[in-house]
Design a protein around this motif. Structure first.
Motif, PDB file in Angstrom:
ATOM      1  N   SER A   5       3.602  -0.182   6.616  1.00 33.20           N
ATOM      2  CA  SER A   5       4.230  -0.801   5.453  1.00 33.20           C
ATOM      3  C   SER A   5       4.318  -2.310   5.651  1.00 33.20           C
ATOM      4  CB  SER A   5       5.643  -0.239   5.248  1.00 33.20           C
ATOM      5  OG  SER A   5       6.500  -0.669   6.295  1.00 33.20           O
ATOM      6  N   PHE A   6       4.551  -3.005   4.542  1.00 35.92           N
ATOM      7  CA  PHE A   6       4.761  -4.448   4.629  1.00 35.92           C
ATOM      8  C   PHE A   6       5.964  -4.759   5.505  1.00 35.92           C
ATOM      9  CE2 PHE A   6       7.163  -8.137   3.280  1.00 35.92           C
ATOM     10  CZ  PHE A   6       6.235  -9.132   3.540  1.00 35.92           C
ATOM     11  N   GLU A   7       7.037  -3.986   5.345  1.00 31.49           N
ATOM     12  CA  GLU A   7       8.261  -4.239   6.101  1.00 31.49           C
ATOM     13  C   GLU A   7       8.018  -4.137   7.604  1.00 31.49           C
ATOM     14  OE1 GLU A   7       7.990  -2.274   3.424  1.00 31.49           O
ATOM     15  OE2 GLU A   7       9.251  -3.323   1.965  1.00 31.49           O
ATOM     16  N   GLN A   8       7.234  -3.139   8.032  1.00 30.04           N
ATOM     17  CA  GLN A   8       6.910  -3.009   9.449  1.00 30.04           C
ATOM     18  C   GLN A   8       6.094  -4.209   9.929  1.00 30.04           C
ATOM     19  OE1 GLN A   8       4.866   0.686  10.130  1.00 30.04           O
ATOM     20  NE2 GLN A   8       6.752   1.896  10.170  1.00 30.04           N
ATOM     21  N   ALA A   9       5.136  -4.631   9.119  1.00 29.63           N
ATOM     22  CA  ALA A   9       4.308  -5.790   9.479  1.00 29.63           C
ATOM     23  C   ALA A   9       5.165  -7.044   9.582  1.00 29.63           C
ATOM     24  CB  ALA A   9       3.192  -5.982   8.449  1.00 29.63           C
ATOM     25  N   ASN A  11       8.420  -7.292  10.148  1.00 31.25           N
ATOM     26  CA  ASN A  11       9.319  -7.213  11.300  1.00 31.25           C
ATOM     27  C   ASN A  11       8.567  -7.443  12.606  1.00 31.25           C
ATOM     28  OD1 ASN A  11      11.395  -6.720   9.526  1.00 31.25           O
ATOM     29  ND2 ASN A  11      11.424  -4.524   9.881  1.00 31.25           N
ATOM     30  N   GLN A  12       7.374  -6.885  12.717  1.00 24.20           N
ATOM     31  CA  GLN A  12       6.569  -7.079  13.915  1.00 24.20           C
ATOM     32  C   GLN A  12       6.188  -8.559  14.062  1.00 24.20           C
ATOM     33  OE1 GLN A  12       2.935  -4.732  13.964  1.00 24.20           O
ATOM     34  NE2 GLN A  12       3.351  -4.194  16.093  1.00 24.20           N
ATOM     35  N   ALA A  13       5.803  -9.182  12.951  1.00 18.67           N
ATOM     36  CA  ALA A  13       5.443 -10.604  12.972  1.00 18.67           C
ATOM     37  C   ALA A  13       6.629 -11.469  13.373  1.00 18.67           C
ATOM     38  CB  ALA A  13       4.901 -11.025  11.607  1.00 18.67           C
ATOM     39  N   LEU A  14       7.798 -11.174  12.817  1.00 18.34           N
ATOM     40  CA  LEU A  14       8.979 -11.968  13.148  1.00 18.34           C
ATOM     41  C   LEU A  14       9.408 -11.765  14.600  1.00 18.34           C
ATOM     42  CD1 LEU A  14      11.010 -11.641   9.836  1.00 18.34           C
ATOM     43  CD2 LEU A  14       9.789 -13.657  10.704  1.00 18.34           C
ATOM     44  N   ASP A  15       9.190 -10.579  15.149  1.00 19.04           N
ATOM     45  CA  ASP A  15       9.455 -10.348  16.574  1.00 19.04           C
ATOM     46  C   ASP A  15       8.558 -11.243  17.436  1.00 19.04           C
ATOM     47  OD1 ASP A  15      11.438  -8.477  16.118  1.00 19.04           O
ATOM     48  OD2 ASP A  15      10.146  -6.738  16.499  1.00 19.04           O
ATOM     49  N   ILE A  16       7.292 -11.390  17.035  1.00 16.03           N
ATOM     50  CA  ILE A  16       6.371 -12.253  17.777  1.00 16.03           C
ATOM     51  C   ILE A  16       6.801 -13.708  17.667  1.00 16.03           C
ATOM     52  CG2 ILE A  16       3.998 -13.125  17.886  1.00 16.03           C
ATOM     53  CD1 ILE A  16       3.121 -10.295  16.923  1.00 16.03           C
ATOM     54  N   VAL A  17       7.184 -14.132  16.455  1.00 15.72           N
ATOM     55  CA  VAL A  17       7.605 -15.519  16.242  1.00 15.72           C
ATOM     56  C   VAL A  17       8.816 -15.847  17.111  1.00 15.72           C
ATOM     57  CG1 VAL A  17       8.615 -17.108  14.554  1.00 15.72           C
ATOM     58  CG2 VAL A  17       6.626 -15.735  13.931  1.00 15.72           C
ATOM     59  N   GLY A  18       9.771 -14.948  17.163  1.00  6.73           N
ATOM     60  CA  GLY A  18      10.967 -15.172  17.973  1.00  6.73           C
ATOM     61  C   GLY A  18      12.001 -16.026  17.258  1.00  6.73           C
ATOM     62  N   ALA A  76      -5.584 -24.866  23.697  1.00  3.61           N
ATOM     63  CA  ALA A  76      -6.080 -23.844  24.622  1.00  3.61           C
ATOM     64  C   ALA A  76      -5.085 -22.706  24.817  1.00  3.61           C
ATOM     65  CB  ALA A  76      -6.408 -24.481  25.972  1.00  3.61           C
ATOM     66  N   ALA A  77      -3.804 -22.953  24.534  1.00  2.61           N
ATOM     67  CA  ALA A  77      -2.765 -21.937  24.749  1.00  2.61           C
ATOM     68  C   ALA A  77      -2.468 -21.103  23.500  1.00  2.61           C
ATOM     69  CB  ALA A  77      -1.478 -22.612  25.223  1.00  2.61           C
ATOM     70  N   VAL A  78      -3.226 -21.301  22.415  1.00  5.66           N
ATOM     71  CA  VAL A  78      -2.937 -20.599  21.163  1.00  5.66           C
ATOM     72  C   VAL A  78      -3.175 -19.094  21.314  1.00  5.66           C
ATOM     73  CG1 VAL A  78      -5.237 -20.815  20.114  1.00  5.66           C
ATOM     74  CG2 VAL A  78      -3.214 -20.711  18.662  1.00  5.66           C
ATOM     75  N   ARG A  79      -2.294 -18.320  20.656  1.00  6.30           N
ATOM     76  CA  ARG A  79      -2.445 -16.862  20.566  1.00  6.30           C
ATOM     77  C   ARG A  79      -2.333 -16.499  19.087  1.00  6.30           C
ATOM     78  NH1 ARG A  79       0.812 -18.415  24.259  1.00  6.30           N
ATOM     79  NH2 ARG A  79       2.733 -17.735  23.311  1.00  6.30           N
ATOM     80  N   LYS A  80      -3.195 -15.585  18.622  1.00 12.23           N
ATOM     81  CA  LYS A  80      -3.240 -15.239  17.203  1.00 12.23           C
ATOM     82  C   LYS A  80      -3.204 -13.724  17.015  1.00 12.23           C
ATOM     83  CE  LYS A  80      -6.039 -19.254  15.977  1.00 12.23           C
ATOM     84  NZ  LYS A  80      -7.268 -19.709  15.316  1.00 12.23           N
ATOM     85  N   TRP A  81      -2.531 -13.309  15.927  1.00 15.30           N
ATOM     86  CA  TRP A  81      -2.470 -11.906  15.537  1.00 15.30           C
ATOM     87  C   TRP A  81      -2.688 -11.804  14.031  1.00 15.30           C
ATOM     88  CZ3 TRP A  81       0.835 -14.338  18.791  1.00 15.30           C
ATOM     89  CH2 TRP A  81       1.041 -13.788  20.057  1.00 15.30           C
ATOM     90  N   ALA A  82      -3.346 -10.741  13.590  1.00 10.83           N
ATOM     91  CA  ALA A  82      -3.439 -10.368  12.176  1.00 10.83           C
ATOM     92  C   ALA A  82      -2.803  -8.985  12.085  1.00 10.83           C
ATOM     93  CB  ALA A  82      -4.882 -10.336  11.699  1.00 10.83           C
ATOM     94  N   ILE A  83      -1.649  -8.916  11.453  1.00 11.47           N
ATOM     95  CA  ILE A  83      -0.894  -7.666  11.365  1.00 11.47           C
ATOM     96  C   ILE A  83      -1.100  -7.093   9.969  1.00 11.47           C
ATOM     97  CG2 ILE A  83       1.357  -6.580  11.629  1.00 11.47           C
ATOM     98  CD1 ILE A  83       2.112  -9.086  13.358  1.00 11.47           C
ATOM     99  N   ARG A  84      -1.889  -6.021   9.885  1.00 10.28           N
ATOM    100  CA  ARG A  84      -2.283  -5.449   8.597  1.00 10.28           C
ATOM    101  C   ARG A  84      -1.216  -4.493   8.064  1.00 10.28           C
ATOM    102  NH1 ARG A  84      -8.308  -4.270  10.574  1.00 10.28           N
ATOM    103  NH2 ARG A  84      -7.119  -3.186  12.146  1.00 10.28           N
ATOM    104  N   PHE A  85      -1.155  -4.445   6.727  1.00  7.79           N
ATOM    105  CA  PHE A  85      -0.294  -3.476   6.047  1.00  7.79           C
ATOM    106  C   PHE A  85      -1.043  -2.933   4.838  1.00  7.79           C
ATOM    107  CE2 PHE A  85       0.836  -7.746   4.626  1.00  7.79           C
ATOM    108  CZ  PHE A  85       0.837  -7.645   3.246  1.00  7.79           C
ATOM    109  N   PRO A  86      -0.699  -1.729   4.369  1.00  7.13           N
ATOM    110  CA  PRO A  86      -1.431  -1.131   3.245  1.00  7.13           C
ATOM    111  C   PRO A  86      -1.152  -1.851   1.926  1.00  7.13           C
ATOM    112  CG  PRO A  86       0.294   0.361   4.045  1.00  7.13           C
ATOM    113  CD  PRO A  86       0.323  -0.854   4.906  1.00  7.13           C
ATOM    114  N   GLY A  87      -2.125  -1.792   1.034  1.00  4.76           N
ATOM    115  CA  GLY A  87      -1.957  -2.380  -0.290  1.00  4.76           C
ATOM    116  C   GLY A  87      -3.192  -3.151  -0.685  1.00  4.76           C
ATOM    117  N   GLY A  88      -3.185  -3.649  -1.914  1.00  2.05           N
ATOM    118  CA  GLY A  88      -4.331  -4.377  -2.416  1.00  2.05           C
ATOM    119  C   GLY A  88      -4.059  -5.850  -2.621  1.00  2.05           C
ATOM    120  N   SER A  89      -2.915  -6.178  -3.188  1.00  5.64           N
ATOM    121  CA  SER A  89      -2.579  -7.562  -3.508  1.00  5.64           C
ATOM    122  C   SER A  89      -1.320  -7.973  -2.750  1.00  5.64           C
ATOM    123  CB  SER A  89      -2.332  -7.698  -5.009  1.00  5.64           C
ATOM    124  OG  SER A  89      -1.831  -8.976  -5.304  1.00  5.64           O
TER     125      SER A  89
END
Length: 98
Positions: A5-9, A11-18, A76-89
């Protein structure tokens, strides 16, 4: 990373951000004119956490679909994530959650 779900994505993203350093939060807007869903709209934020650069941005594309891009660090220290969630728009989420 895939979520159910969007909410899970989100929350996971905000956990990474800190935790955000006081006064460092800045709104982020879509800058690509070809991205009709996001151009000129608030899509996320940049900030620092513990003095380190952080970025949170709603995005969609034909290959990945709707997702949240998270980036920590720069250069050089950058870390990237793409956290997918279901949906179209992502238009619904741009109005509600950013």
């Amino acid at each position: 990373m895939d979520t159910d779900s969007f909410e899970q994505a989100r929350n996971q993203a905000l956990d990474i951000v800190g935790p955000i350093d006081t006064g460092s939060w800045q709104r982020r807007q879509g800058t690509m004119e070809s991205a009709v869903d996001t151009f000129g709209r608030d899509t996320g934020f940049t900030a620092t956490s513990g003095g380190e650069y952080r970025s949170f941005r709603l995005d969609t594309d034909g290959r990945i679909g709707p997702h949240i891009n998270v980036m920590t660090g720069k250069g050089a220290a950058v870390r990237k994530w793409a956290i997918r969630f279901p949906g179209g728009s992502i238009s619904t989420w741009l109005r509600r959650n950013v």
